[in-house]
Design a protein around this motif. Structure first.
Motif, short mmCIF file in Angstrom:
data_model
loop_
_atom_site.label_atom_id
_atom_site.label_comp_id
_atom_site.label_asym_id
_atom_site.label_seq_id
_atom_site.Cartn_x
_atom_site.Cartn_y
_atom_site.Cartn_z
N LEU A 27 6.11 7.85 -9.86
CA LEU A 27 5.64 7.69 -8.48
C LEU A 27 6.80 7.67 -7.49
O LEU A 27 6.62 7.96 -6.32
CB LEU A 27 4.82 6.41 -8.33
N ASP A 30 7.31 10.78 -5.29
CA ASP A 30 6.38 11.14 -4.22
C ASP A 30 6.06 9.88 -3.42
O ASP A 30 5.30 9.03 -3.86
CB ASP A 30 5.11 11.74 -4.82
N GLN A 33 2.32 9.05 -2.76
CA GLN A 33 1.65 8.60 -3.98
C GLN A 33 2.06 7.16 -4.31
O GLN A 33 1.22 6.35 -4.72
CB GLN A 33 1.97 9.51 -5.16
N ALA A 36 0.24 4.80 -1.87
CA ALA A 36 -1.17 4.68 -2.24
C ALA A 36 -1.32 3.81 -3.49
O ALA A 36 -2.25 3.00 -3.58
CB ALA A 36 -1.79 6.06 -2.45
N ALA A 37 -0.43 3.95 -4.46
CA ALA A 37 -0.50 3.16 -5.69
C ALA A 37 -0.26 1.68 -5.40
O ALA A 37 -0.96 0.81 -5.93
CB ALA A 37 0.50 3.67 -6.71
N VAL A 68 -4.17 10.00 -1.26
CA VAL A 68 -3.22 10.85 -0.54
C VAL A 68 -3.96 12.06 -0.03
O VAL A 68 -4.63 12.77 -0.80
CB VAL A 68 -2.03 11.26 -1.45
N ALA A 73 -0.48 8.73 2.69
CA ALA A 73 -1.31 7.72 2.04
C ALA A 73 -2.28 7.19 3.10
O ALA A 73 -1.85 6.72 4.16
CB ALA A 73 -0.45 6.60 1.49
#
Length: 98
Positions: A27, A30, A33, A36-37, A68, A73
């Motif tokens: 992760l 990016d 990403q 968002a995680a 995403v 995000a």
């Protein structure tokens, strides 16, 4: 054995939300990403602590999910065919769209 949380956020009242779920090392490649995680981990912690859906779409009253879209995000609402409610970090007080 003590391990540090995978993600944490300090609230204005001094409480700290943390999530122990794992974040895959990939992760880091990016940024959107990764954001968002982390949002998903913190969302899970909030909901486990409060037993309430969080955040909620101001327009539709349903729960949002971090995804995403177009390289950003965002908090996504699945109601009405789906729409972006806010960028992650852009919700108002109480987890509602600003």
């Amino acid at each position: 054995m003590h391990t540090d949380p995978a993600a944490a956020a300090a609230l204005p009242d001094g409480r700290v939300l943390s999530a122990d779920g794992g974040l895959p090392p990939a992760l880091g490649d990016d940024f959107a990403q990764a954001v968002a995680a982390v949002a998903a981990l913190l969302q899970e912690d909030v909901m486990e602590r409060t037993w309430r859906v969080w955040p909620v779409c101001a327009a539709d009253g349903v729960g949002l999910h971090p995804v995403v879209r177009e390289g950003d995000a965002v908090w996504w609402c699945a109601a009405g065919g789906g729409h972006e409610a806010a960028v992650v970090g852009g919700l108002g007080a109480g987890g509602r769209q600003a």
